[in-house]
Scaffold this motif. Structure first.
Motif, PDB file in Angstrom:
ATOM      1  N   GLY A 198       0.819  -1.204   0.000  1.00  0.00           N
ATOM      2  CA  GLY A 198       0.000   0.000   0.000  1.00  0.00           C
ATOM      3  C   GLY A 198       0.852   1.252   0.000  1.00  0.00           C
ATOM      4  O   GLY A 198       2.086   1.183   0.068  1.00  0.00           O
ATOM      5  N   ASN A 199       0.217   2.401  -0.045  1.00  0.00           N
ATOM      6  CA  ASN A 199       0.974   3.648  -0.146  1.00  0.00           C
ATOM      7  C   ASN A 199       1.801   3.919   1.104  1.00  0.00           C
ATOM      8  O   ASN A 199       2.982   4.275   1.007  1.00  0.00           O
ATOM      9  CB  ASN A 199       0.022   4.808  -0.423  1.00  0.00           C
ATOM     10  N   VAL A 200       1.220   3.755   2.291  1.00  0.00           N
ATOM     11  CA  VAL A 200       2.005   3.929   3.518  1.00  0.00           C
ATOM     12  C   VAL A 200       3.000   2.787   3.657  1.00  0.00           C
ATOM     13  O   VAL A 200       4.168   2.986   3.978  1.00  0.00           O
ATOM     14  CB  VAL A 200       1.089   4.007   4.754  1.00  0.00           C
ATOM     15  N   GLY A 201       2.539   1.571   3.403  1.00  0.00           N
ATOM     16  CA  GLY A 201       3.410   0.409   3.533  1.00  0.00           C
ATOM     17  C   GLY A 201       4.625   0.463   2.630  1.00  0.00           C
ATOM     18  O   GLY A 201       5.732   0.097   3.037  1.00  0.00           O
ATOM     19  N   ALA A 202       4.444   0.927   1.405  1.00  0.00           N
ATOM     20  CA  ALA A 202       5.575   1.003   0.465  1.00  0.00           C
ATOM     21  C   ALA A 202       6.643   1.960   0.963  1.00  0.00           C
ATOM     22  O   ALA A 202       7.850   1.713   0.798  1.00  0.00           O
ATOM     23  CB  ALA A 202       5.076   1.439  -0.909  1.00  0.00           C
ATOM     24  N   HIS A 203       6.226   3.061   1.582  1.00  0.00           N
ATOM     25  CA  HIS A 203       7.208   3.984   2.158  1.00  0.00           C
ATOM     26  C   HIS A 203       7.846   3.374   3.404  1.00  0.00           C
ATOM     27  O   HIS A 203       9.061   3.510   3.616  1.00  0.00           O
ATOM     28  CB  HIS A 203       6.533   5.316   2.507  1.00  0.00           C
ATOM     29  N   ALA A 204       7.049   2.688   4.216  1.00  0.00           N
ATOM     30  CA  ALA A 204       7.585   2.086   5.431  1.00  0.00           C
ATOM     31  C   ALA A 204       8.638   1.029   5.109  1.00  0.00           C
ATOM     32  O   ALA A 204       9.667   0.945   5.784  1.00  0.00           O
ATOM     33  CB  ALA A 204       6.448   1.485   6.262  1.00  0.00           C
ATOM     34  N   VAL A 205       8.388   0.213   4.098  1.00  0.00           N
ATOM     35  CA  VAL A 205       9.369  -0.806   3.701  1.00  0.00           C
ATOM     36  C   VAL A 205      10.693  -0.147   3.325  1.00  0.00           C
ATOM     37  O   VAL A 205      11.774  -0.566   3.769  1.00  0.00           O
ATOM     38  CB  VAL A 205       8.824  -1.647   2.530  1.00  0.00           C
ATOM     39  N   GLN A 206      10.631   0.892   2.519  1.00  0.00           N
ATOM     40  CA  GLN A 206      11.863   1.554   2.072  1.00  0.00           C
ATOM     41  C   GLN A 206      12.600   2.242   3.218  1.00  0.00           C
ATOM     42  O   GLN A 206      13.829   2.157   3.324  1.00  0.00           O
ATOM     43  CB  GLN A 206      11.531   2.572   0.993  1.00  0.00           C
ATOM     44  N   LEU A 207      11.849   2.927   4.084  1.00  0.00           N
ATOM     45  CA  LEU A 207      12.480   3.624   5.203  1.00  0.00           C
ATOM     46  C   LEU A 207      13.118   2.635   6.173  1.00  0.00           C
ATOM     47  O   LEU A 207      14.236   2.870   6.672  1.00  0.00           O
ATOM     48  CB  LEU A 207      11.448   4.476   5.937  1.00  0.00           C
ATOM     49  N   ALA A 208      12.432   1.532   6.431  1.00  0.00           N
ATOM     50  CA  ALA A 208      12.976   0.522   7.335  1.00  0.00           C
ATOM     51  C   ALA A 208      14.245  -0.095   6.766  1.00  0.00           C
ATOM     52  O   ALA A 208      15.240  -0.292   7.485  1.00  0.00           O
ATOM     53  CB  ALA A 208      11.917  -0.557   7.589  1.00  0.00           C
ATOM     54  N   ARG A 209      14.238  -0.405   5.471  1.00  0.00           N
ATOM     55  CA  ARG A 209      15.431  -0.979   4.842  1.00  0.00           C
ATOM     56  C   ARG A 209      16.589   0.016   4.871  1.00  0.00           C
ATOM     57  O   ARG A 209      17.740  -0.364   5.145  1.00  0.00           O
ATOM     58  CB  ARG A 209      15.105  -1.381   3.398  1.00  0.00           C
ATOM     59  N   ALA A 210      16.310   1.274   4.597  1.00  0.00           N
ATOM     60  CA  ALA A 210      17.354   2.291   4.587  1.00  0.00           C
ATOM     61  C   ALA A 210      18.003   2.450   5.961  1.00  0.00           C
ATOM     62  O   ALA A 210      19.202   2.764   6.058  1.00  0.00           O
ATOM     63  CB  ALA A 210      16.791   3.630   4.124  1.00  0.00           C
ATOM     64  N   LYS A 211      17.228   2.239   7.017  1.00  0.00           N
ATOM     65  CA  LYS A 211      17.752   2.376   8.380  1.00  0.00           C
ATOM     66  C   LYS A 211      18.226   1.037   8.952  1.00  0.00           C
ATOM     67  O   LYS A 211      18.415   0.888  10.152  1.00  0.00           O
ATOM     68  CB  LYS A 211      16.684   2.996   9.285  1.00  0.00           C
ATOM     69  N   LYS A 212      18.427   0.058   8.052  1.00  0.00           N
ATOM     70  CA  LYS A 212      19.057  -1.228   8.391  1.00  0.00           C
ATOM     71  C   LYS A 212      18.249  -2.051   9.390  1.00  0.00           C
ATOM     72  O   LYS A 212      18.793  -2.698  10.272  1.00  0.00           O
ATOM     73  CB  LYS A 212      20.486  -1.007   8.886  1.00  0.00           C
TER      74      LYS A 212
END
Length: 355
Positions: A198-212
Motif C-alpha cells: 500500500g501507499n504507507v506500507g511502500a514507504h515504510a518498507v523503504q524507510l525501514a530498509r534504509a535504516k538497516k
C-alpha cells in the motif's frame, strides 16, 4: 491504505472562520486557469474542487472562489500538484472526525510555489518551491492557490518533481513516525509491515530498509515481487502462507491496514515488543495478555520530517510510488478511484494543477 477516523483537533494554525468566499459554480468539471493581469499580480479568483454537501464522489464540483490571503504563520502557495488520499474521502463523506461543515475545498497534500508569506512567518519566501500538508483540518489543497500552515511544509528539492512531492507528505511522514517515533526501532531490529504494497506500507518498507532494519512485509497475491523490489527481506502472503512460522519474530508490527486481521498481528510480536497502527486502535487487553505494547496515533506532518524524506529521496534511499495522475478537473474521477469503483495504477493518485 485503509484509514478510519483522523480525529485531528483544531490548532492555532487551523484555517480561521471567515465570511464565505464568493463562489461561482461551473456547469462542468472543466476550467482553464485564471490568467494574471501582470507578471507580479496575483489573480483574485481561482478554480477549486469543492463540495457543498457530504456524499459520494459525484458531489465534487469545480467552482470559482476568491484566492485566499495568508494569515500569521501561513503562506500562500500556487499549487502545482495535489495528492489524493483516503483522508480526502473521509472529509468528503463526513467520517473524518474533524470539525468540518461544507461548503469546503477538498485536499490535504500539495506541492507548489510560494507566492506570499503571512505575518511572523519565517523560513520561506516568494519563489520557494515547497511541499507538505495544507493544515490540521486536511482541506483546501485541490485548488490553484492554497493557504497552508508554515509548520507543515518544507522546501522541495530540484530532484523531487511536483507530482512526487504531492504524493509524499502524509504517507511518508506517517510511515516515518510509525517506525521511528512510536515503535522507536533501531538498526538490526525486525519489523513486520502489514500492507507492504500500500501507499504507507511502500514507504515504510523503504524507510525501514534504509535504516538497516530486517523487514518482513505482508502482502496479498500478486504483490510479493513489488514489495521485494522496495527492499523487503521477507514477504508473507497472508492468503497462502503459514503465519505460525513468523510467530514472535518481530520487535514491532506496523499496521497500515486495520480490520479484523489486526488481532492476528499480535502473534508476530516478541514479548515486550509493540504494535503501532495509523488506522484503528489495537486491542489493548489482548496486547497486554501477550505482553505486547499497543499504540495508535494521528500523523503530525512537520517541516523537519518532510525535509528528511526529501533528503532520502535525493540520496536514492526513497522512491515515491506515483500511480494515476489526473488534471484538477478530474478530481471526481480521482475519488472514484479511491472508492474502488474505477481502476487506477498502483501508487498514489495525484492531481496535476499547473504545469
Amino acid at each position: 491504505m485503509a484509514v478510519s477516523q483522523l480525529f485531528i483537533g483544531p490548532t492555532a494554525d487551523a484555517p480561521q472562520a471567515q465570511k464565505p468566499a464568493s463562489i461561482h459554480r461551473l456547469d462542468s468539471l472543466s476550467a482553464a486557469p485564471m490568467p494574471r493581469t501582470s507578471p507580479l499580480a496575483l489573480p483574485q479568483i481561482m478554480t477549486a474542487a469543492r463540495i457543498n454537501q457530504l456524499g459520494p464522489p459525484q458531489i465534487i464540483a469545480l467552482e470559482r472562489v476568491n484566492v485566499p490571503e495568508p494569515q500569521e504563520l501561513q503562506v500562500l502557495v500556487r499549487v502545482c500538484a495535489a495528492g489524493v488520499g483516503p483522508w480526502d474521502a473521509l472529509v468528503r463523506t463526513g467520517k473524518s472526525g474533524l470539525p468540518l461543515t461544507p461548503p469546503l475545498t477538498l485536499g490535504a497534500e500539495f506541492s507548489g510555489i510560494v507566492e506570499k508569506v503571512g505575518a511572523n512567518t519565517t523560513g520561506f519566501a516568494p519563489g520557494d518551491e515547497v511541499f507538505g500538508a495544507t493544515n490540521p483540518l486536511f482541506i483546501m489543497g485541490y485548488a490553484e492557490y492554497a493557504v497552508v500552515a508554515a509548520r507543515m511544509i518544507a522546501k522541495k528539492s530540484a530532484a523531487l518533481s511536483h507530482i512526487e512531492a504531492a504524493a509524499l507528505p502524509v504517507v511518508g511522514v506517517m510511515a516515518w513516525q510509525m517506525l521511528f517515533d512510536h515503535a522507536a526501532l533501531r538498526e538490526g531490529q525486525t519489523v513486520v509491515i502489514q500492507g507492504g504494497a500500500g501507499n504507507v506500507g511502500a514507504h515504510a518498507v523503504q524507510l525501514a530498509r534504509a535504516k538497516k532494519l530486517h523487514v518482513i512485509a505482508t502482502v496479498r497475491n500478486g504483490d510479493a515481487d513489488y514489495v521485494r523490489g522496495l527492499g523487503a527481506h521477507e514477504v508473507v502472503n497472508t492468503e497462502t502462507d503459514n503465519l505460525t512460522s513468523f510467530a514472535r519474530r518481530a520487535d514491532a508490527v506496523i499496521d497500515t491496514v486495520g480490520g479484523p486481521a489486526q488481532d492476528q498481528l499480535l502473534g508476530f510480536v516478541k514479548p515486550g515488543g509493540i504494535i503501532v497502527s495509523s488506522v484503528s486502535r489495537p486491542n489493548v487487553q489482548l496486547a497486554q495478555k501477550r505482553r505486547v505494547r499497543a499504540d495508535h496515533f494521528i500523523v503530525d506532518v512537520n517541516t523537519a520530517q518532510l525535509t528528511r524524506l526529501a533528503d532520502m529521496h535525493d540520496d536514492d534511499e526513497l522512491v515515491v510510488p506515483v500511480g494515476s495522475v489526473l488534471p484538477l478537473s478530474e478530481a471526481r474521477i480521482a475519488h472514484e478511484m479511491l472508492a474502488g469503483t474505477r481502476a487506477h495504477k498502483r501508487g498514489k493518485i495525484v492531481l496535476q494543477v499547473a504545469g
